[in-house]
Design an enzyme around this catalytic site. Structure first.
Site, PDB file in Angstrom:
ATOM      1  N   ALA A  57      39.445  39.956   8.376  1.00  0.00           N
ATOM      2  CA  ALA A  57      40.426  40.013   7.299  1.00  0.00           C
ATOM      3  C   ALA A  57      39.816  39.973   5.884  1.00  0.00           C
ATOM      4  CB  ALA A  57      41.464  38.901   7.494  1.00  0.00           C
ATOM      5  N   ARG A  96      45.089  49.147   7.935  1.00  0.00           N
ATOM      6  CA  ARG A  96      45.358  48.247   9.083  1.00  0.00           C
ATOM      7  C   ARG A  96      46.509  47.341   8.653  1.00  0.00           C
ATOM      8  NH1 ARG A  96      40.494  45.386  12.005  1.00  0.00           N
ATOM      9  NH2 ARG A  96      41.914  45.465  13.782  1.00  0.00           N
ATOM     10  N   GLN A 203      33.856  41.740  19.668  1.00  0.00           N
ATOM     11  CA  GLN A 203      33.361  41.194  18.396  1.00  0.00           C
ATOM     12  C   GLN A 203      32.598  39.883  18.618  1.00  0.00           C
ATOM     13  OE1 GLN A 203      36.402  42.459  18.906  1.00  0.00           O
ATOM     14  NE2 GLN A 203      37.320  43.292  17.052  1.00  0.00           N
ATOM     15  N   ASP A 244      44.215  36.341  10.536  1.00  0.00           N
ATOM     16  CA  ASP A 244      44.506  37.587   9.809  1.00  0.00           C
ATOM     17  C   ASP A 244      45.726  37.448   8.912  1.00  0.00           C
ATOM     18  OD1 ASP A 244      42.822  38.487  12.232  1.00  0.00           O
ATOM     19  OD2 ASP A 244      42.772  40.133  10.794  1.00  0.00           O
TER      20      ASP A 244
HETATM   21  O1  MRU Z   1      40.120  43.428  14.650  1.00  0.00           O
HETATM   22  P1  MRU Z   1      39.218  42.557  13.814  1.00  0.00           P
HETATM   23  O2  MRU Z   1      37.819  42.491  14.332  1.00  0.00           O
HETATM   24  O3  MRU Z   1      39.300  42.922  12.347  1.00  0.00           O
HETATM   25  O4  MRU Z   1      39.842  41.110  13.966  1.00  0.00           O
HETATM   26  C1  MRU Z   1      39.260  40.058  13.257  1.00  0.00           C
HETATM   27  C2  MRU Z   1      39.857  38.731  13.539  1.00  0.00           C
HETATM   28  O5  MRU Z   1      40.805  38.593  14.263  1.00  0.00           O
HETATM   29  C3  MRU Z   1      39.258  37.571  12.794  1.00  0.00           C
HETATM   30  O6  MRU Z   1      39.363  36.393  13.548  1.00  0.00           O
HETATM   31  C4  MRU Z   1      40.025  37.372  11.468  1.00  0.00           C
HETATM   32  O7  MRU Z   1      40.118  38.585  10.768  1.00  0.00           O
HETATM   33  C5  MRU Z   1      39.366  36.359  10.614  1.00  0.00           C
HETATM   34  S1  MRU Z   1      37.777  36.943   9.985  1.00  0.00           S
HETATM   35  C6  MRU Z   1      37.191  35.712   8.987  1.00  0.00           C
END
Ligand code: MRU
Length: 352
Positions: A57, A96, A203, A244
């Site tokens: 995010a 997104r 991830q 997010d």
């Molecule tokens: O789909 P992504 O990889 O963008 O999802 C990221 C997450 O869900 C993280 O936990 C969130 O963005 C926090 S990042 C500090």
């Protein structure tokens, strides 16, 4: 270079006669390669955000902020009028839907368009500076809070479970939940990290494990399905994740799989902690059911590295995020301090 010093999103001013560019660490090819992708157009940036070249995010927010500067520079080269510029900025903003940081940062920078390119770039730079400072503050607040929860006398290092990637790659640097983990490690108070692999795009296995390995932080990568069992066997002292979007009632959208961890923590009686900057708190969204959950392509769950694993004819269900009820969030760590959400202290208090 330590992964602490990684900068996922950096701006490069235009060389004589050229275009400025936004340089992104390409998170789709880690941990096998540490490549940067330089984008100079709105099309390229939107594609990079959609494909998760840049993700997490706060990092998406930073990229969105610079996206306004990128759109202005492209508009200058191509002779866009204001309506076209606004439409291109809106495309970046919508790349997104779940992480509120993208919308907040794009709007914050776009509000300065009338002041010109220098003001726009200064605002985008400020977002990055503030996020980095917020992450270091969260690291300290989160570590202090978690260490207070260690039973008195049991002066031992903690075993922490985390999900997805919330580190330097996902932010302007250092990280949110992973920043707290880094802080615990730096204080000599971390035994190990259980990093959920984070299906379907891994991830956790690819990015979190890579960041931890770079710094020699002890960790296990585990299947997402192992998390509840690891918690219920008493092998974890606390889970800490990012977010997010956090609704006004504390409901928290984060990477799919998060709510199962929160349920297991509640059953086991251990803290489930969310670490996120106040830019992730969306007081305009009343509850989690008002949060738009991104539904991604079926191929991400029906295939493995491009090879079909599910039978022909199976459909894929691929929500990228889930919502954890605020009542399951023991504490929310922000750059302003720690709110005990599940105990009834709502994020709306003190965060307006
Ligand atoms: O789909 P992504 O990889 O963008 O999802 C990221 C997450 O869900 C993280 O936990 C969130 O963005 C926090 S990042 C500090």
């Amino acid at each position: 270079m330590s992964s602490q010093d990684l900068r996922a999103v950096t701006w490069t001013a235009a060389a004589e006669g050229g275009a400025p560019s936004l340089s992104l660490i390409d998170q789709t090819v880690l941990p096998h390669a540490l490549n940067r992708l330089d984008v100079t157009t709105v099309d390229q940036l939107v594609d990079a955000i959609v494909r998760l070249v840049v993700r997490g995010a706060p990092a998406i927010g930073a990229a969105g902020g610079y996206g306004v500067a990128l759109a202005m520079a492209q508009g200058e080269r191509e002779g866009w009028d204001r309506a076209r510029l606004d439409a291109e900025v809106a495309r970046v903003r919508a790349a997104r839907p779940t992480a509120v940081n993208l919308m907040v940062c794009v709007d914050r920078v776009a509000a300065r368009i009338d002041e010109g390119a220098v003001a726009v770039l200064a605002e985008a730079d400020a977002i990055v500076r503030e996020d980095l400072a917020a992450n270091h503050a969260m690291g300290a607040f989160g570590a202090d809070w978690l260490l207070k929860r260690v039973p008195p006398g049991a002066d031992r290092p903690l075993r922490i479970l985390t999900h997805c990637n919330t580190g330097a790659l996902a932010t302007a640097g250092w990280g949110t939940a992973l920043g707290v983990i880094r802080e615990l490690h730096g204080r000599g108070r971390l035994e190990t990290v259980y990093a959920d692999e984070t299906r379907p795009l891994l991830q956790g296995a690819r990015l979190t494990a890579w960041e931890l390995a770079q710094e020699g932080i002890p960790h296990f990568v585990q299947a997402d399905g192992a998390a509840a069992g690891t918690i219920l066997r008493g092998e974890v002292d606390a889970a800490i994740v990012g977010a997010d979007r956090i609704a006004a009632n504390g409901d928290t959208a984060n990477k799919v799989g998060t709510v199962g961890i929160a349920l297991a923590c509640a059953y086991a009686g251990i803290p489930f902690v969310v670490a996120a900057p106040t830019t992730t708190v969306d007081l305009a969204t009343a509850t989690g059911s008002d949060i738009h959950i991104e539904l991604r392509g079926e191929g991400e769950v029906l295939e493995w590295a491009g090879i079909r694993t599910a039978p022909a004819g199976s459909r894929g269900h691929n929500p990228a995020f889930d919502v954890t009820p605020g009542s399951l969030v023991t504490a929310l760590v922000t750059e302003r301090g720690v709110l005990e959400v599940g105990a009834g202290e709502l994020p709306g208090v003190g965060l307006s």
